[in-house]
Design a protein around this motif. Structure first.
Motif, short mmCIF file in Angstrom:
data_model
loop_
_atom_site.label_atom_id
_atom_site.label_comp_id
_atom_site.label_asym_id
_atom_site.label_seq_id
_atom_site.Cartn_x
_atom_site.Cartn_y
_atom_site.Cartn_z
N ASP A 86 10.18 8.02 -35.89
CA ASP A 86 11.63 8.16 -35.72
C ASP A 86 11.98 8.57 -34.30
O ASP A 86 12.92 8.05 -33.71
CB ASP A 86 12.20 9.18 -36.71
CG ASP A 86 12.15 8.68 -38.15
OD1 ASP A 86 12.05 7.46 -38.36
OD2 ASP A 86 12.21 9.52 -39.06
N THR A 87 11.21 9.48 -33.75
CA THR A 87 11.44 9.92 -32.37
C THR A 87 11.20 8.78 -31.40
O THR A 87 12.01 8.54 -30.48
CB THR A 87 10.53 11.12 -32.02
OG1 THR A 87 10.83 12.19 -32.92
CG2 THR A 87 10.73 11.57 -30.59
N ALA A 88 10.12 8.04 -31.58
CA ALA A 88 9.81 6.92 -30.70
C ALA A 88 10.87 5.83 -30.80
O ALA A 88 11.28 5.26 -29.78
CB ALA A 88 8.44 6.36 -31.01
N ARG A 89 11.34 5.54 -32.00
CA ARG A 89 12.40 4.54 -32.17
C ARG A 89 13.67 4.99 -31.44
O ARG A 89 14.34 4.20 -30.78
CB ARG A 89 12.67 4.29 -33.64
CG ARG A 89 13.59 3.12 -33.91
CD ARG A 89 13.74 2.74 -35.38
NE ARG A 89 13.29 3.68 -36.38
CZ ARG A 89 12.07 3.70 -36.95
NH1 ARG A 89 11.17 2.82 -36.58
NH2 ARG A 89 11.76 4.59 -37.86
N TRP A 90 13.99 6.28 -31.53
CA TRP A 90 15.14 6.83 -30.82
C TRP A 90 14.96 6.68 -29.32
O TRP A 90 15.87 6.27 -28.61
CB TRP A 90 15.31 8.30 -31.21
CG TRP A 90 16.45 8.98 -30.53
CD1 TRP A 90 16.42 9.71 -29.37
CD2 TRP A 90 17.81 8.98 -30.95
NE1 TRP A 90 17.67 10.17 -29.07
CE2 TRP A 90 18.54 9.74 -30.03
CE3 TRP A 90 18.47 8.41 -32.04
CZ2 TRP A 90 19.92 9.93 -30.14
CZ3 TRP A 90 19.83 8.62 -32.16
CH2 TRP A 90 20.54 9.37 -31.21
N ASP A 91 13.76 7.01 -28.84
CA ASP A 91 13.47 6.91 -27.40
C ASP A 91 13.59 5.46 -26.92
O ASP A 91 14.23 5.20 -25.90
CB ASP A 91 12.06 7.44 -27.10
CG ASP A 91 11.93 8.93 -27.31
OD1 ASP A 91 12.95 9.64 -27.29
OD2 ASP A 91 10.79 9.38 -27.48
N VAL A 92 12.99 4.54 -27.65
CA VAL A 92 13.04 3.14 -27.27
C VAL A 92 14.48 2.64 -27.26
O VAL A 92 14.93 1.99 -26.31
CB VAL A 92 12.16 2.28 -28.21
CG1 VAL A 92 12.42 0.79 -27.99
CG2 VAL A 92 10.69 2.60 -28.02
N SER A 93 15.22 2.97 -28.29
CA SER A 93 16.62 2.52 -28.37
C SER A 93 17.48 3.14 -27.28
O SER A 93 18.39 2.48 -26.75
CB SER A 93 17.21 2.86 -29.74
OG SER A 93 16.59 2.08 -30.74
N SER A 94 17.23 4.38 -26.94
CA SER A 94 17.99 5.03 -25.87
C SER A 94 17.82 4.29 -24.56
O SER A 94 18.77 4.08 -23.82
CB SER A 94 17.55 6.49 -25.70
OG SER A 94 17.83 7.23 -26.86
N VAL A 95 16.60 3.88 -24.28
CA VAL A 95 16.32 3.16 -23.02
C VAL A 95 16.80 1.72 -23.11
O VAL A 95 17.50 1.24 -22.21
CB VAL A 95 14.82 3.22 -22.67
CG1 VAL A 95 14.51 2.36 -21.45
CG2 VAL A 95 14.39 4.67 -22.44
N LEU A 96 16.44 1.02 -24.17
CA LEU A 96 16.76 -0.40 -24.24
C LEU A 96 18.25 -0.67 -24.40
O LEU A 96 18.75 -1.70 -23.94
CB LEU A 96 15.95 -1.10 -25.34
CG LEU A 96 14.43 -1.12 -25.11
CD1 LEU A 96 13.75 -1.96 -26.17
CD2 LEU A 96 14.08 -1.62 -23.71
N SER A 97 18.99 0.24 -24.99
CA SER A 97 20.44 0.07 -25.06
C SER A 97 21.05 0.17 -23.66
O SER A 97 21.97 -0.57 -23.31
CB SER A 97 21.06 1.11 -25.99
OG SER A 97 20.68 0.87 -27.31
N THR A 98 20.53 1.07 -22.86
CA THR A 98 20.97 1.18 -21.47
C THR A 98 20.56 -0.06 -20.69
O THR A 98 21.35 -0.60 -19.91
CB THR A 98 20.40 2.46 -20.83
OG1 THR A 98 20.88 3.59 -21.56
CG2 THR A 98 20.81 2.58 -19.37
#
Length: 129
Positions: A86-98
């Motif tokens: 869950d943390t990694a998915r959040w991290d990936v989404s935070s970067v890739l959304s930007t």
């Protein structure tokens, strides 16, 4: 966008307590992504990122096999020192959304089309079948 603005956007979106943490996550996610993009998409995306981010993205060798979205998150979790899914998915989404905002709709759609299944949501897009 300058590097500092990119980092701040990811920090705010991901709710990271420090700039240092946001920078670490950006570097890990972009280095993982760089190995999964073709040369044309990697070059086009690098041209739209701040120079610091472009260097991280562009310095990666191609991955030995393409990873589906869920596998990509697992890969990033390991690179982040064993973060939970869950943390990694959040991290990936935070970067890739930007990244998607910086890339624009056309390039983001092209990147998603060329990646294996499961990346659209990571870029903040609906996964259309």
């Amino acid at each position: 966008m300058r590097w500092s603005e990119c980092v701040e956007q990811v920090r705010e979106f991901g709710q990271y307590p420090t700039t240092r943490e946001a920078e670490r996550v950006i570097r890990v996610v972009l280095s993982a992504l760089g190995g999964h993009l073709g040369d044309a998409e990697r070059a086009a995306l690098a041209a739209r990122l701040p120079p610091e981010a472009a260097r991280v993205l562009g310095s990666q060798v191609p991955a030995s096999r393409p990873l589906r979205g869920a596998e990509f998150v697992e890969h990033v979790a390991l690179r982040l020192g064993g973060a939970g899914q869950d943390t990694a998915r959040w991290d990936v989404s935070s970067v890739l959304s930007t990244v998607a905002q910086l890339a624009g709709d056309e390039l983001t759609d092209r990147i998603i089309d060329r990646l294996p299944e499961g990346y659209a949501l990571l870029f903040g897009r609906a996964q259309l079948v």
